[in-house]
Design an enzyme around this catalytic site. Sequence first.
Site, PDB file in Angstrom:
ATOM      1  N   LYS A 176       0.826  -1.196   0.000  1.00  0.00           N
ATOM      2  CA  LYS A 176       0.000   0.000   0.000  1.00  0.00           C
ATOM      3  C   LYS A 176       0.874   1.265   0.000  1.00  0.00           C
ATOM      4  O   LYS A 176       2.076   1.186   0.267  1.00  0.00           O
ATOM      5  CB  LYS A 176      -0.941  -0.020   1.223  1.00  0.00           C
TER       6      LYS A 176
HETATM    7  C1  LIG Z   1      -4.795  -4.941   1.050  1.00  0.00           C
HETATM    8  C2  LIG Z   1      -6.270  -5.072   1.122  1.00  0.00           C
HETATM    9  C3  LIG Z   1      -6.923  -5.653   2.221  1.00  0.00           C
HETATM   10  C4  LIG Z   1      -6.194  -6.360   3.326  1.00  0.00           C
HETATM   11  O1  LIG Z   1      -5.260  -5.621   3.999  1.00  0.00           O
HETATM   12  P1  LIG Z   1      -4.122  -6.368   4.859  1.00  0.00           P
HETATM   13  O2  LIG Z   1      -3.452  -5.247   5.566  1.00  0.00           O
HETATM   14  O3  LIG Z   1      -3.227  -7.075   3.889  1.00  0.00           O
HETATM   15  O4  LIG Z   1      -4.796  -7.309   5.789  1.00  0.00           O
HETATM   16  C5  LIG Z   1      -8.310  -5.651   2.248  1.00  0.00           C
HETATM   17  N1  LIG Z   1      -9.025  -5.119   1.254  1.00  0.00           N
HETATM   18  C6  LIG Z   1      -8.437  -4.568   0.166  1.00  0.00           C
HETATM   19  C7  LIG Z   1      -9.292  -3.985  -0.910  1.00  0.00           C
HETATM   20  C8  LIG Z   1      -7.045  -4.544   0.057  1.00  0.00           C
HETATM   21  O5  LIG Z   1      -6.474  -4.004  -1.019  1.00  0.00           O
END
Ligand SMILES: *Cc1c(COP(=O)(O)O)cnc(C)c1O
Length: 377
Positions: free
Chosen positions: A181
Amino acid sequence: MIKFNLPLYTEKSQEYLADALEQRHVSGDGKYTKLCHDYFKQKLNCHQALLTNSGTAALEMSAILADLHVGDEVIMPSYTFCSTANAFVLQGAVPVFVDIRADTLNLDEKLIEAAITPKTKAIVPVHYAGVACEMDTINAIAQKHNLLVIEDTAQGYDSYYKGKPLGTLGDMGCYSFHETKNIMSGEGGLFVTNNTSLAERAEIVREKGTNRSKFFRGQVDKYTWVDKGSSYLPSDLVAAYLYSVLEIADKVQQKRLKIWQKYYAAFADLEKQGEIRRPIIPQECSNNAHMFYLLCQDLATRTAFIAYLKEHEIAAPFHYIPLHSAPAGEQFCRTATDMKVTDKVSETLVRLPLYYDLTEKEQDKVIDVCMDFWRNK
Ligand SMILES: *Cc1c(COP(=O)(O)O)cnc(C)c1O
């Protein structure tokens, strides 16, 4: 090999990690967690912001706070990461999938009302690629039918809808700081809400169902088990790493936007020729440069395109396998509309390398190789 993603690392990361160790408080809610909480409350202009172990953990907290009963339904897109659905499945609820819009690839707000049943309790908009869902319409539907709105804003750091930060438009918002992210701490996440009663319960749910946060503030003289909950708070070491990254967040965003815009300009002609389609960002939504994707014409072209990039040492993944066609999705979820757009997008979308440390030379190579592919096709 040009990687698809590279985690952030700053000069301060080691310094803050060392300092966090020296604080002799390495469990949750120490010095750096508090610094991060203050940062997010100000940045998002929200009542409550709580660090979590992951975006998944923030979603699980919101599912607990939604007070769902077995068989309750939650409306969401199928074109998302499995955690969006899993969090609600764990509470015995049934994710109900609705198709996405062809422009933003977000939940199609025009299809939501027809999917509502007496069992529906919540709507979960996912702000795909950090571009906001049509939140005014979604909130109006939720209000009319007395439903909660839980935003999966995992990809939405520093993104806005009509000037308001994502995650604060509905009842609860769930950010991710996974290393893929924009802003990250390896694993990590954030739960946010502006609702004062949800905010108080959220502290409890995050701390194993105890009122420990109140105890530490001196508001109760002993702490005890008072509600459902689990362990959703990260170690202060994770918060120290995150805080070091937050200090360069503006620089990170500027660089990502620059890279995004260069890709966007580079593929204008290919779009005119009808070979690909570039991302579309409606006027009321901002662009946080979370992702740059191209939509190919069909699956065969995409497969050949990704293989060509790989041959030239460029990693360009696709996603998602739609949840409605995944084995667990078939078992635990229901589909309320046809999934034409979802199926088409999942067969044709390609993501290009986009991260803070991507050099100009590397990006030029990615663009050149992409152009060569369509020239030689
Ligand atoms: C990355 C992501 C998640 C999960 O996040 P984590 O921190 O990896 O648990 C959930 N929903 C979406 C749309 C994502 O892109």
